[in-house]
Write a protein that holds these residues in place. Sequence first.
Motif, PDB file in Angstrom:
ATOM      1  N   LEU A  75      18.056  11.182 -13.252  1.00  0.00           N
ATOM      2  CA  LEU A  75      17.942  11.862 -11.928  1.00  0.00           C
ATOM      3  C   LEU A  75      17.898  10.321 -11.133  1.00  0.00           C
ATOM      4  O   LEU A  75      17.035   9.541 -11.656  1.00  0.00           O
ATOM      5  N   THR A  76      18.498  10.226 -10.348  1.00  0.00           N
ATOM      6  CA  THR A  76      18.270   9.115  -9.140  1.00  0.00           C
ATOM      7  C   THR A  76      18.721   9.401  -7.668  1.00  0.00           C
ATOM      8  O   THR A  76      19.971  10.326  -7.508  1.00  0.00           O
ATOM      9  N   LYS A  77      17.697   9.237  -6.774  1.00  0.00           N
ATOM     10  CA  LYS A  77      18.075   9.699  -5.188  1.00  0.00           C
ATOM     11  C   LYS A  77      17.116   8.690  -4.521  1.00  0.00           C
ATOM     12  O   LYS A  77      16.478   8.044  -4.731  1.00  0.00           O
ATOM     13  N   THR A  78      17.943   8.465  -3.128  1.00  0.00           N
ATOM     14  CA  THR A  78      17.630   7.655  -2.063  1.00  0.00           C
ATOM     15  C   THR A  78      17.327   8.531  -0.937  1.00  0.00           C
ATOM     16  O   THR A  78      18.084   9.429  -0.691  1.00  0.00           O
ATOM     17  N   TYR A  79      16.185   7.867  -0.002  1.00  0.00           N
ATOM     18  CA  TYR A  79      15.715   8.501   0.856  1.00  0.00           C
ATOM     19  C   TYR A  79      15.470   7.687   2.221  1.00  0.00           C
ATOM     20  O   TYR A  79      14.876   6.645   1.796  1.00  0.00           O
ATOM     21  N   GLN A  80      15.890   8.099   3.445  1.00  0.00           N
ATOM     22  CA  GLN A  80      15.262   7.225   4.552  1.00  0.00           C
ATOM     23  C   GLN A  80      14.195   8.002   5.185  1.00  0.00           C
ATOM     24  O   GLN A  80      14.529   9.186   5.753  1.00  0.00           O
ATOM     25  N   ILE A  81      12.876   7.720   5.450  1.00  0.00           N
ATOM     26  CA  ILE A  81      11.918   8.166   6.415  1.00  0.00           C
ATOM     27  C   ILE A  81      11.232   7.568   7.191  1.00  0.00           C
ATOM     28  O   ILE A  81      11.195   6.362   7.171  1.00  0.00           O
ATOM     29  N   ASN A  82      10.240   8.305   7.874  1.00  0.00           N
ATOM     30  CA  ASN A  82       9.531   7.617   8.940  1.00  0.00           C
ATOM     31  C   ASN A  82       8.190   7.540   8.313  1.00  0.00           C
ATOM     32  O   ASN A  82       8.169   8.071   7.073  1.00  0.00           O
ATOM     33  N   ALA A  83       7.596   6.523   8.726  1.00  0.00           N
ATOM     34  CA  ALA A  83       6.368   6.029   7.850  1.00  0.00           C
ATOM     35  C   ALA A  83       5.370   7.191   7.712  1.00  0.00           C
ATOM     36  O   ALA A  83       4.685   7.091   6.657  1.00  0.00           O
ATOM     37  N   ASN A  84       5.235   7.922   8.642  1.00  0.00           N
ATOM     38  CA  ASN A  84       4.332   9.018   8.478  1.00  0.00           C
ATOM     39  C   ASN A  84       4.666  10.227   7.613  1.00  0.00           C
ATOM     40  O   ASN A  84       3.850  11.372   7.587  1.00  0.00           O
ATOM     41  N   GLN A  85       5.896  10.266   7.117  1.00  0.00           N
ATOM     42  CA  GLN A  85       6.488  11.227   6.074  1.00  0.00           C
ATOM     43  C   GLN A  85       6.317  10.675   4.743  1.00  0.00           C
ATOM     44  O   GLN A  85       6.820  11.437   3.641  1.00  0.00           O
ATOM     45  N   SER A 106       0.615  -1.299   0.103  1.00  0.00           N
ATOM     46  CA  SER A 106       0.066  -0.101   0.002  1.00  0.00           C
ATOM     47  C   SER A 106       0.745   1.142  -0.072  1.00  0.00           C
ATOM     48  O   SER A 106       0.605   2.247  -0.719  1.00  0.00           O
ATOM     49  N   ALA A 107       1.936   1.198   0.815  1.00  0.00           N
ATOM     50  CA  ALA A 107       2.907   2.295   0.503  1.00  0.00           C
ATOM     51  C   ALA A 107       3.391   2.958  -0.662  1.00  0.00           C
ATOM     52  O   ALA A 107       3.401   3.925  -1.083  1.00  0.00           O
ATOM     53  N   ALA A 108       3.743   1.794  -1.474  1.00  0.00           N
ATOM     54  CA  ALA A 108       4.403   1.795  -2.732  1.00  0.00           C
ATOM     55  C   ALA A 108       3.055   2.641  -3.717  1.00  0.00           C
ATOM     56  O   ALA A 108       3.350   3.359  -4.549  1.00  0.00           O
ATOM     57  N   GLN A 109       2.218   2.020  -3.457  1.00  0.00           N
ATOM     58  CA  GLN A 109       1.069   2.507  -4.362  1.00  0.00           C
ATOM     59  C   GLN A 109       0.574   3.804  -4.001  1.00  0.00           C
ATOM     60  O   GLN A 109       0.386   4.729  -5.010  1.00  0.00           O
ATOM     61  N   GLU A 110       0.593   4.104  -2.862  1.00  0.00           N
ATOM     62  CA  GLU A 110       0.150   5.539  -2.516  1.00  0.00           C
ATOM     63  C   GLU A 110       1.297   6.608  -2.918  1.00  0.00           C
ATOM     64  O   GLU A 110       1.033   7.609  -3.440  1.00  0.00           O
ATOM     65  N   ALA A 111       2.637   5.995  -2.829  1.00  0.00           N
ATOM     66  CA  ALA A 111       3.728   7.123  -3.330  1.00  0.00           C
ATOM     67  C   ALA A 111       3.478   7.280  -4.892  1.00  0.00           C
ATOM     68  O   ALA A 111       3.566   8.468  -5.477  1.00  0.00           O
ATOM     69  N   ALA A 112       3.311   6.006  -5.482  1.00  0.00           N
ATOM     70  CA  ALA A 112       3.272   6.287  -7.110  1.00  0.00           C
ATOM     71  C   ALA A 112       1.866   7.250  -7.450  1.00  0.00           C
ATOM     72  O   ALA A 112       2.040   7.952  -8.353  1.00  0.00           O
ATOM     73  N   GLN A 113       0.950   6.907  -6.549  1.00  0.00           N
ATOM     74  CA  GLN A 113      -0.309   7.565  -6.989  1.00  0.00           C
ATOM     75  C   GLN A 113      -0.124   9.154  -6.690  1.00  0.00           C
ATOM     76  O   GLN A 113      -0.585   9.940  -7.205  1.00  0.00           O
ATOM     77  N   VAL A 114       0.468   9.500  -5.593  1.00  0.00           N
ATOM     78  CA  VAL A 114       0.702  10.885  -4.985  1.00  0.00           C
ATOM     79  C   VAL A 114       1.520  11.497  -6.409  1.00  0.00           C
ATOM     80  O   VAL A 114       1.222  12.911  -6.749  1.00  0.00           O
ATOM     81  N   ILE A 115       2.734  10.946  -6.792  1.00  0.00           N
ATOM     82  CA  ILE A 115       3.478  11.456  -7.912  1.00  0.00           C
ATOM     83  C   ILE A 115       2.713  11.743  -9.196  1.00  0.00           C
ATOM     84  O   ILE A 115       2.644  12.828  -9.711  1.00  0.00           O
ATOM     85  N   THR A 119      11.696  -0.050   0.420  1.00  0.00           N
ATOM     86  CA  THR A 119      11.819  -1.179   1.249  1.00  0.00           C
ATOM     87  C   THR A 119      11.401  -0.772   2.742  1.00  0.00           C
ATOM     88  O   THR A 119      11.751   0.373   3.187  1.00  0.00           O
ATOM     89  N   LYS A 120      10.629  -1.498   3.377  1.00  0.00           N
ATOM     90  CA  LYS A 120      10.261  -1.130   4.819  1.00  0.00           C
ATOM     91  C   LYS A 120      10.917  -1.867   5.998  1.00  0.00           C
ATOM     92  O   LYS A 120      11.436  -2.855   5.534  1.00  0.00           O
ATOM     93  N   SER A 121      11.570  -1.126   7.019  1.00  0.00           N
ATOM     94  CA  SER A 121      12.154  -1.849   7.993  1.00  0.00           C
ATOM     95  C   SER A 121      11.740  -1.098   9.175  1.00  0.00           C
ATOM     96  O   SER A 121      12.001  -0.069   9.619  1.00  0.00           O
ATOM     97  N   GLY A 122      10.851  -2.016  10.065  1.00  0.00           N
ATOM     98  CA  GLY A 122       9.963  -1.374  11.062  1.00  0.00           C
ATOM     99  C   GLY A 122       9.325  -0.445  10.895  1.00  0.00           C
ATOM    100  O   GLY A 122       8.329  -0.484   9.833  1.00  0.00           O
ATOM    101  N   ASN A 123       9.412   0.783  11.541  1.00  0.00           N
ATOM    102  CA  ASN A 123       8.519   1.979  11.182  1.00  0.00           C
ATOM    103  C   ASN A 123       9.042   2.921  10.182  1.00  0.00           C
ATOM    104  O   ASN A 123       8.733   4.009   9.826  1.00  0.00           O
TER     105      ASN A 123
END
Lengths: 328, 419
Positions: B117-127, B43-52, B94-98
């Motif tokens: 362009l290519t970038k990587t980020y680490q974030i909390n689930a609510n961001q 669901s997180a991946a689908q939400e991210a793609a949908q937002v973009i 990829t998800k690890s914990g929260n």
Amino acid sequence: MISTPSYRKAFFSALCLHLFLIVMLLTDNSSQRPVLTAESQNTPGMEQPIAVTSPQSEVVKAVSVDNKEVMETVNRLKQEREQQQRAEVNRQRELNRQAEAAKQQRVKEQQQLARLKEEANKIAIAHKKQAEEEKQHLKKLAEQKALEAKRIEELKKQKDELVKQQQVETKRLADLNKKKIAEKAKSDKLKTEQAAKERADKEKADLAKADMERKRAQAAAAQNAEQQARIAGEVDKYKALIVNAIGRNWILPENVNSSLTCQFRIRLAPDGAVLDVALTRGSGDSLLDRSAQTAIYKASPLPVPTDPATFNMFRDISLTVRPEQVRG
Amino acid sequence: MINRIITLFFILLTQQVFALDLELTQGINSALPIAINTFGSDSAAQEAAQVIENDLTLSGQFRIVSGPQGANAQASVGTLRQLGADSVVTGHITKSGNNYEISFTLTDAVANGATLLTKTYQINANQLRPLAHHISDEIYQKLTGERGIFSTRIAYISVQRSQRGAHYSLEVADADGHNPQSLLVSSEPIMSPSWAPNGKNISYVSFEKKRAQIFTVSVETGQRRLITSFPGINGAPAWSPDGSQLAVVLSKSGMPKIYTVDVNNGSMKQLTFGDAIDTEPRYSPDGKSILFTSGRGGSPQIYRLSLADGQVGRVTFEGNYNARASYTPDMKNIVMLHRDDKQFNIGLQNASGGPIVSLTFSGRDESPSVAPNGRLVLYATHNNDKGVLGIVSLDGRIRMKLPARDGDIQEPAWSPYLG
């Protein structure tokens, strides 16, 4: 008589003397200031020495004595003596008390001294203990440091190993790269050889064709002129077709600066497929350059003449891009 | 003889490397086709793609190319290019914990899949949503050269009407309408929200004491400050570009006139004078002038007050009702509420004068607010008698409505670029 000089001298002398005496007797020659004369000196605080009278000779003189007076004197003397004794006793008691007080004070001071000495002893013992502990602590730290140093040695050894491994790896990669470059050079050489061969073949073919045509041209000069006109027309037509095909696919970036230009070199295959697009001169706006490049690729395959002779003119074309107009 | 010359000419021609010079001067103005490859199946991946996808569509400059039907795995760049995409966005989550680790790559599908362009980020689930908006900003900037507005926010008034009365709420949401937060709830009307230039405060008019008062509220903490509370009208607050002044409308001297209030020390200055109604002040982006609506010419029209010398000049001459005007950030155009023949639409006029072009056509549009990138206009409109928000691009090509919420939405305001 006065006329005699000796009489005169005596007379005047006597007169003077008498005058002098009168003056002396009549005037008061005493000075005004009081003068202290040492009649009796009074030095305060010092006891006047009592004149010691020599003991009188033992002469019995019977004198009538008043008993009452004697008794009074005796009593008085007794009282005085008692007073003196009491005073003495008091003084002695006073002295004793003071001596006692002094002794007690001394005892107290001695006790205090003893206490302070005890405390000093205790503190000294505590200090000694602390020193002991510190020494042990330092010893432990030294041991730890030795351990750490050993560990650092081991880590350094590991790091050296890793560095050695990395060097081996990079050498391997360099060898691989060298091989790759050699291979690429070989393939490039092959390609250029092929292109040179192609060109040489083409030249030979063209020369042969030119020979034949020369022979035929002698028979029909008018036909040659007509063909030239037709080819020129074809070239123009295909130039327009290619530009239109690319322009139809060219999405202009918004707010682009219309004074910028960029230039590309495009290589085409005989069927019109775009083989290579190279930016020969950039406009400075990478977005504009990329948009034109995308358009060229998207327009592939481009319309090119089917006639091989005419197509040869389209193998390598140069495209100058200038965003002057926007359509729809 | 001439034959020889002709053949020589042919030989020479074939020897040349650059045979022909072509010139291209005409292109088209069209949306850039782009494909968003799925980021994954959870669901997180689908939400991210949908937002973009939504963000790029909202900008009006992109056309989303859908992947091959029914494909859950990521399609290859070549396939998507066949389907018409010029650029492809590929992502991984990829998800690890929260926490999530999200990486994305933007490739040029046409030029042999070159990576743009290519970038990587680490974030909390609510961001997740804010990061997806940020990725949209990055993609937008790379492909159009302009700063994206997908991390900005909008403020608006939500009105719930029931039998017992109406219920007003000042809300702040993301630019795509999601994630609304309420800053003030009242049973009396709230009006005219306006963002401060630093994006941290909003000024508004509240009738909670049964009369008009102007407040500013901090978006982050919710703390508010009373700015003016004079008898009569206190309305239409607008911030100056340096954030130190608020232009307001006060009727304490009789007719509604425009004043400035210093936000820090409260000192006031009257800017417009005369017997006509002056209202809806809006500072120009360079801070040198104020556009306002005035009835001094007989009907509501837009006027411009120069702050240096106090001169007032008329700006609009078409139509019998023009109001609520504001400059675009580049100061080349003015966006306003324009009435033509009883139809209220959003109008656009060149800042130096000229005809007024209608951008919308529903006849019931109002309260235009320009986006900080100067391309889009947010406005209030009606959909089946319900108040909703709409977005239209300045060239009129893109028109869309934001997702509907409970109640009527009105008086939107677009925030400046944030952070």
